[in-house]
Design a protein around this motif. Structure first.
Motif, PDB file in Angstrom:
ATOM      1  N   PRO A  64      29.978 -32.608 -12.512  1.00  0.00           N
ATOM      2  CA  PRO A  64      28.495 -33.103 -12.633  1.00  0.00           C
ATOM      3  C   PRO A  64      27.821 -33.077 -13.838  1.00  0.00           C
ATOM      4  O   PRO A  64      27.326 -33.920 -14.212  1.00  0.00           O
ATOM      5  CB  PRO A  64      27.769 -32.319 -11.672  1.00  0.00           C
ATOM      6  CG  PRO A  64      28.144 -31.070 -11.625  1.00  0.00           C
ATOM      7  CD  PRO A  64      29.972 -31.435 -11.692  1.00  0.00           C
ATOM      8  N   VAL A  65      28.524 -32.272 -14.955  1.00  0.00           N
ATOM      9  CA  VAL A  65      27.818 -31.975 -16.285  1.00  0.00           C
ATOM     10  C   VAL A  65      28.627 -33.242 -17.057  1.00  0.00           C
ATOM     11  O   VAL A  65      29.684 -33.085 -17.194  1.00  0.00           O
ATOM     12  CB  VAL A  65      27.983 -30.721 -16.826  1.00  0.00           C
ATOM     13  CG1 VAL A  65      27.542 -30.560 -18.113  1.00  0.00           C
ATOM     14  CG2 VAL A  65      27.407 -29.702 -15.862  1.00  0.00           C
ATOM     15  N   LEU A  66      27.579 -33.983 -17.848  1.00  0.00           N
ATOM     16  CA  LEU A  66      28.351 -35.104 -18.792  1.00  0.00           C
ATOM     17  C   LEU A  66      27.746 -34.600 -19.854  1.00  0.00           C
ATOM     18  O   LEU A  66      26.555 -34.296 -20.152  1.00  0.00           O
ATOM     19  CB  LEU A  66      27.833 -36.294 -18.472  1.00  0.00           C
ATOM     20  CG  LEU A  66      28.151 -37.549 -19.404  1.00  0.00           C
ATOM     21  CD1 LEU A  66      29.667 -37.517 -19.455  1.00  0.00           C
ATOM     22  CD2 LEU A  66      27.523 -38.879 -18.666  1.00  0.00           C
ATOM     23  N   ALA A  67      28.638 -34.420 -21.133  1.00  0.00           N
ATOM     24  CA  ALA A  67      28.042 -34.283 -22.371  1.00  0.00           C
ATOM     25  C   ALA A  67      29.087 -35.372 -23.410  1.00  0.00           C
ATOM     26  O   ALA A  67      29.906 -35.743 -22.952  1.00  0.00           O
ATOM     27  CB  ALA A  67      28.377 -33.067 -22.576  1.00  0.00           C
ATOM     28  N   PHE A  68      28.331 -35.591 -24.201  1.00  0.00           N
ATOM     29  CA  PHE A  68      28.934 -36.392 -25.748  1.00  0.00           C
ATOM     30  C   PHE A  68      29.033 -35.313 -26.665  1.00  0.00           C
ATOM     31  O   PHE A  68      28.256 -34.543 -27.136  1.00  0.00           O
ATOM     32  CB  PHE A  68      27.971 -37.441 -25.955  1.00  0.00           C
ATOM     33  CG  PHE A  68      27.650 -38.258 -24.918  1.00  0.00           C
ATOM     34  CD1 PHE A  68      28.524 -39.343 -24.723  1.00  0.00           C
ATOM     35  CD2 PHE A  68      26.673 -38.277 -23.921  1.00  0.00           C
ATOM     36  CE1 PHE A  68      28.398 -40.167 -23.409  1.00  0.00           C
ATOM     37  CE2 PHE A  68      26.408 -39.053 -22.923  1.00  0.00           C
ATOM     38  CZ  PHE A  68      27.498 -40.138 -22.607  1.00  0.00           C
ATOM     39  N   VAL A  69      30.315 -34.979 -26.969  1.00  0.00           N
ATOM     40  CA  VAL A  69      30.834 -34.302 -28.152  1.00  0.00           C
ATOM     41  C   VAL A  69      31.027 -35.054 -29.403  1.00  0.00           C
ATOM     42  O   VAL A  69      32.101 -35.689 -29.279  1.00  0.00           O
ATOM     43  CB  VAL A  69      31.700 -33.204 -27.370  1.00  0.00           C
ATOM     44  CG1 VAL A  69      32.110 -32.495 -28.807  1.00  0.00           C
ATOM     45  CG2 VAL A  69      31.529 -32.657 -26.157  1.00  0.00           C
TER      46      VAL A  69
END
Length: 170
Positions: A64-69
């Motif tokens: 469920p954790v969405l990140a933009f790296v």
């Protein structure tokens, strides 16, 4: 590739009713099945339609954790780093970009600790100089294409009307 009014109607149906049969699409559109199939084949060949699989939810898959790296890469190593990122299952998209970094990745994680593990793995990839991460809090506009399809179709309709008006004047 020019998309006309019929193409727009076809694309709208594909987006709104993705599980409908070609026969049913043709009936809804009021066109022959062969005409529809020829249009679909052209739209695929021209790269407008790029897939037909289901859309999956990383959150429903336990991530469920969405990140933009953002990934900064040593000059000349973009391809190698891109290949290494492709081997990381939590990276669900990666783009080379301009601006603050060389690559932008979309990462799905189980939780923040898992996200940190993924980032630590990225930092160890040869050619990666540094990363910068932004965690998404809430989706405000879901991935969508229908408004764009309708905009392209409206522009094509307007162009056709101008062309018709010009030919009527002659």
């Amino acid at each position: 590739m020019a998309v006309d009014a019929l193409d727009t109607r076809i694309l709208r149906l594909l987006l709104e009713q993705p599980r409908t049969s070609v026969r049913e699409y043709a009936r809804i559109l009021g066109i022959a099945r062969g005409t529809l199939q020829a249009r679909l084949d052209r739209l695929e060949r021209d790269g407008v339609i790029t897939g037909s699989g289901p859309d999956l939810s990383p959150a429903a898959l336990g991530h469920p954790v969405l990140a933009f790296v953002h990934v900064e890469v040593t000059q000349g190593h973009l391809d190698e780093v891109g290949d290494a990122l492709a081997a990381v299952p939590e990276i669900i998209e990666a783009f080379s970009i301009t601006g603050g970094g060389d690559l932008l990745t979309r990462v799905a994680a189980r939780d923040n600790a898992h996200l940190e593990d993924v980032i630590q793995h990225l930092i160890q990839v040869p050619g990666v100089v540094r990363t910068r991460t932004e965690v998404a809090l809430r989706e405000r506009v879901a991935y969508r294409l229908l408004p764009l399809v309708e905009s392209v179709g409206a522009a094509a309709d307007a162009k056709d009307r101008r062309r018709q008006a010009a030919s009527d004047i002659r």
